[in-house]
Motif scaffolding. Structure first.
Motif, PDB file in Angstrom:
ATOM      1  N   TRP A  24      10.585 -15.351  23.694  1.00 12.87           N
ATOM      2  CA  TRP A  24       9.161 -15.316  23.339  1.00 12.87           C
ATOM      3  C   TRP A  24       9.213 -15.084  21.561  1.00 12.87           C
ATOM      4  O   TRP A  24       8.228 -15.581  21.319  1.00 12.87           O
ATOM      5  N   CYS A  26      11.049 -16.656  19.560  1.00 13.30           N
ATOM      6  CA  CYS A  26      11.217 -17.917  19.147  1.00 13.30           C
ATOM      7  C   CYS A  26       9.702 -18.714  19.190  1.00 13.30           C
ATOM      8  O   CYS A  26       9.189 -19.147  18.266  1.00 13.30           O
ATOM      9  N   ILE A  27       8.888 -18.404  20.296  1.00 13.99           N
ATOM     10  CA  ILE A  27       7.615 -19.067  20.461  1.00 13.99           C
ATOM     11  C   ILE A  27       6.716 -18.587  19.505  1.00 13.99           C
ATOM     12  O   ILE A  27       6.161 -19.186  18.863  1.00 13.99           O
ATOM     13  N   LEU A  30       7.764 -19.700  15.885  1.00 14.36           N
ATOM     14  CA  LEU A  30       7.249 -21.165  15.583  1.00 14.36           C
ATOM     15  C   LEU A  30       5.588 -21.310  15.564  1.00 14.36           C
ATOM     16  O   LEU A  30       5.300 -22.120  14.994  1.00 14.36           O
ATOM     17  N   ALA A  31       5.093 -20.468  16.530  1.00 19.64           N
ATOM     18  CA  ALA A  31       3.596 -20.786  16.906  1.00 19.64           C
ATOM     19  C   ALA A  31       2.859 -20.308  15.321  1.00 19.64           C
ATOM     20  O   ALA A  31       1.970 -20.801  15.031  1.00 19.64           O
ATOM     21  N   LEU A  74      -0.257 -31.402  16.808  1.00 17.46           N
ATOM     22  CA  LEU A  74       0.689 -30.183  16.851  1.00 17.46           C
ATOM     23  C   LEU A  74       2.143 -30.780  16.495  1.00 17.46           C
ATOM     24  O   LEU A  74       2.822 -30.235  16.002  1.00 17.46           O
ATOM     25  N   PHE A  78       4.283 -30.223  13.437  1.00 17.56           N
ATOM     26  CA  PHE A  78       5.280 -28.874  13.948  1.00 17.56           C
ATOM     27  C   PHE A  78       5.804 -28.510  12.639  1.00 17.56           C
ATOM     28  O   PHE A  78       6.630 -29.406  11.898  1.00 17.56           O
TER      29      PHE A  78
END
Lengths: 389, 470
Positions: A24, A26-27, A30-31, A74, A78
């Motif tokens: 989570w 990492c997500i 990055l998000a 996206l 990125f």
């Protein structure tokens, strides 16, 4: 016993919790990064423009194009996109991969584009059109060079066991089919004779100016230029930081830097006026040094591909040459400037007019077809320009 | 939306999970339903209404059957009506074009038709809805009075578009009450990462080799290249589909659901019968439960069993797609299973294990050729090349190049499709001998796996799920 099992189970759960936190985190990072990092217009390393945030409309929602574009937006935007791409390419290389997007990673980082097999119908149409063109204009000598690509001359630099189609056979069959009315320039032999020199770029699909120079040396008879004057040229490096298109497309050899040379005639100073007809722009040089600041450094020759370029020279000649060509010709044409008073350069991929018009407008005396084998075998525009259909 | 997309991983998933965990117990189903509909609408902005229609219809039929319970005739009429409507919807959207084009080939006149886009997941959710109404009719499950809960059952996004086909009876209790906690969330994450890696790293990469080989002309294909192509496809479809099922199971756990496993290392099977006990378990189970057993199964004598098996396998093939290749693929398995059952089962059992593996894999690989071929002619020529008919020799440089530049991938895929791969992964993460878990190792291994997946995902612009066509 049961005690330890219970303990193990608990530890297992704890481990899962930790992994989940990493996931989570990492997500989340990055998000948030994706939201914060500003959008880019284009990617230099990939040599293309990047998808921008799509506009939300009812019809785009209904057809689903909004969702598709949003996904590619996206992905394109990125955070640290280049780093991710490099990571996946490097991992692929580690795992033994030697081909990506139809581009081979050869020995010593030599990138090699796969050989294009001719599209039979388009090829026949192009050859018929060239033959008809030569027959209907008997006063205008026609010459032709089909330049083999890296995969054909430097077969030995392909990765181990890789196979490509036999391009030289394709080229020979074209030579046979165009017959005697076309003076053939044997580019394959000229390049083969100098195969140990740097006649192709490592990271780009073009030949180098040196490669073009060797073919130029062998084309005197066909073009009828050797007898009049014999000019010699000296090379100057205009760039040492070139990283070409093959590198962008495959992701391989992104750190490779190459030299671009231009060949300048010694002695008599030839002045030129280059007229980009459709763009309505004029220059006083066949080189465009502003391109050296961009990713597309090969564009230094003629400023890249234009539909129609009219080069007027101060050469002591009365001949006017019409050239049908692809981008391979861009670094070849500078060698011809001392021999022709005017060179009209057509790229049939972008040009909408007809050859007949050009012959009369510019009082053409000579014609040259100059292509690399891959573009020629892929091209279906030549016949259109020649026949006016 | 697909799980292996940037929009899912970095927008939809974190937002949905956050919402789901923040809202109180009784609102969780509402959040799940709304998010699932959005998830489906992202890929099918129009057909989402078709799915809502299907939900509404089957919900009402359930209620009807309950109120008609006393009158056996009317209840029977209800269920027949329900099955006919469900199958007609499926037939119209999935098989109409196929049916008409076949009729046109036979009839002296042409029926004009327009090929419709297949609504994603329709084969999956129609089967789930049918399992509900049929089980309500059979009194196996209680009727669901809450439209919300029934809507969650059909549309729940983890299993909506590519299975597993969850039967209502499996999940009835979980819809009422389920535990949602951090432990299950953690467990789900591990499943999800593994599934994602299977799909993005392995399935997509072998997929590239497969499309290269299947794009070649037959005259330039050697025997071994043809086999490599079939093997690549076998790996692609397994890692694609089982990766998807793992992600579905993982996501299910995050939301407190337990789904049954859909794959059990099918490529380790030692007979084709065993293969089908391990491949797409939820589909075979559905056909068994709702077609094979109602037809009489194996209780009505040998002849009837054979007919029943052929019907089931013809339908299984047809379920996979509206094409003769799929029907042949299904019947091919039907025939093999019948033979294994009645003719050479005893004989096969006596063979050494290695031979049984080989026998099974050769038959499965030939099966995949039917499955991936665009038409039967192509399948025939491809199988011909596999056995040397019209091939460019036994082996050529192209084969060795493909093998040399992808050998790591094939080893990974080989390990991943047997128990060995997971065993090693598990042993790296947990040390069972001294009862110690290796927490840091686990975090590094799984995080690396996830980040590599992201890198692969970003680098490719295209990544279709094979099972989307169904």
């Amino acid at each position: 016993m049961e005690e330890t099992q219970k303990k193990n189970r608990k530890r297992k759960l704890k481990i899962q919790g930790c992994v989940a936190m990493c996931f989570w985190a990492c997500i989340g990072i990055l998000a948030i990064g994706n939201v914060l990092v500003p959008n880019k217009k284009a990617s230099d390393s990939e040599n293309r423009s990047l998808t921008q945030r799509p506009r939300l409309t009812v019809s785009a929602l209904q057809t689903g194009t909004f969702m598709q574009q949003y996904e590619s937006y996206l992905s394109d935007q990125f955070v640290a996109r280049d780093v991710w791409v490099n990571l996946s390419v490097s991992l692929g290389k580690l795992a033994g991969n030697r081909e990506n997007n139809g581009i081979f990673l050869g020995k010593k980082n030599q990138l090699i584009e796969d050989v294009v097999t001719p599209d039979k119908e388009a090829l026949q149409a192009n050859l018929d059109a060239i033959n008809t063109f030569a027959q209907t204009n008997p006063d205008i000598p026609v010459s032709m060079a089909l330049v083999p690509t890296t995969a054909s001359i430097w077969k030995d630099k392909l990765p181990a066991l890789a196979t490509v189609a036999d391009q030289k056979t394709y080229i020979r069959s074209v030579q046979k089919k165009v017959g005697d009315q076309v003076a053939w320039i044997d580019a394959a032999a000229a390049l083969e004779a100098h195969r140990d020199e740097k006649i192709f770029y490592k990271t780009d699909h073009h030949w180098t100016s040196l490669g073009a120079y060797y073919v130029f040396q062998g084309c005197g008879d066909a073009l009828g230029i050797q007898s009049s004057t014999s000019t010699s040229f000296t090379p100057y490096a205009v760039s040492t930081s070139f990283n070409g298109v093959l590198s962008s497309e495959s992701g391989y050899a992104r750190n490779e830097k190459e030299e671009i040379d231009i060949y300048v005639p010694i002695g008599d100073d030839i002045e030129v006026i280059v007229n980009f007809v459709e763009e309505q722009k004029k220059r006083t040089s066949i080189y465009d040094s502003s391109k050296l600041e961009t990713k597309d450094q090969y564009g230094v020759f003629l400023g890249g591909n234009s539909p129609l370029i009219d080069i007027k020279t101060t050469a002591n000649s009365t001949r006017r040459l019409l050239v049908f060509k692809d981008s391979y010709a861009n670094c070849f044409l500078p060698f011809l400037t001392p021999y022709f008073r005017e060179i009209v350069v057509v790229d049939p991929r972008y040009y909408g007019g007809t050859a007949e018009d050009l012959l009369t407008t510019y009082n053409i005396t000579d014609t040259l077809f100059l292509y690399n084998a891959n573009t020629f075998f892929r091209d279906n525009n030549i016949s259109g320009v020649l026949t006016g259909e | 939306m697909v799980f292996s997309s940037v929009s899912f991983l970095f927008a939809f998933l974190p937002i949905t999970i956050l919402l789901y965990f923040v809202v109180p117990e009784k609102c969780k189903n509402i959040v799940l339903l709304i998010c699932s509909l959005l998830f489906y609408a992202w890929g099918e902005p129009v057909y989402v209404f078709l799915m809502m229609l299907s939900i509404g219809f089957n919900y009402v039929i359930g209620l009807n059957i309950e109120s008609d319970r006393k009158d056996a005739q009317r209840a029977k009429a209800d269920i027949i009506f329900a099955v006919v409507v469900n199958l007609s919807l499926l037939a119209f959207f999935k098989y109409y074009g196929f049916l008409v084009s076949n009729l046109n080939a036979v009839l002296p006149f042409d029926i004009p038709y327009r090929e419709l886009d297949l609504p994603i997941g329709i084969s999956f959710y129609t089967f789930q809805a049918m399992s509900y109404v049929i089980d309500v009719y059979r009194n196996k499950v209680k009727v669901q009075h809450s439209l919300l809960k029934f809507g969650v059952y059909i549309s729940m996004f983890p299993q909506l578009i590519a299975g597993p086909i969850v039967q209502y009876s499996d999940i009835e209790k979980q819809l009422e009450k389920r535990t949602v906690n951090m432990t299950k969330l953690g467990d789900g994450v591990l499943y999800f990462i593994r599934g994602l890696a299977k799909k993005v790293i392995i399935a997509n990469s072998v997929g590239l080799v497969f499309s290269k080989i299947s794009g070649m002309e037959f005259i330039s294909m050697s025997v071994l290249t043809a086999w490599l192509g079939a093997i690549s496809y076998a790996f692609q479809i397994y890692f694609d589909f089982s990766g998807y099922s793992d992600m579905a199971i993982g996501l299910g756990k995050m939301f407190g659901f337990e789904f049954m496993k859909n794959f059990d290392y099918p490529y380790t099977s030692r007979s084709v019968t065993e293969f089908w006990r391990r491949w797409h378990i939820s589909l075979s189970r559905w056909f068994r439960e709702y077609v094979y057993i109602p037809l009489g199964g194996n209780r009505k004598g040998k002849q009837r069993t054979i007919i029943n098996l052929l019907i089931v396998w013809g339908l299984t093939g047809l379920w996979h797609g509206a094409n003769w290749t799929f029907i042949c693929w299904g019947l091919y398995y039907g025939v093999i299973l019948i033979l294994e059952r009645f003719v050479f089962y005893k004989f096969v059992e006596r063979l050494p294990n290695a031979v049984r593996h080989l026998y099974t894999m050769v038959l499965v690989l030939i099966g995949w050729v039917f499955f991936f071929s665009p038409d039967l002619g192509y399948a025939g020529s491809y199988i011909g090349v596999m056995f040397g008919i019209g091939a460019k020799g036994l082996v050529d440089r192209q084969f060795w190049f493909l093998l040399l530049t992808n050998w790591v991938l094939y080893i990974l895929a080989g390990l991943g499709s047997t128990t060995v791969g997971f065993y090693w992964l598990d042993r790296i993460v947990y040390n069972y001998h001294n009862g110690q878990g290796r927490r840091e190792v686990a975090c590094v291994v799984y995080t690396a796996m996830f980040l590599i997946t992201v890198a692969y995902l970003i680098s490719e612009t295209f990544n279709p799920f094979l099972y989307f066509r169904f």
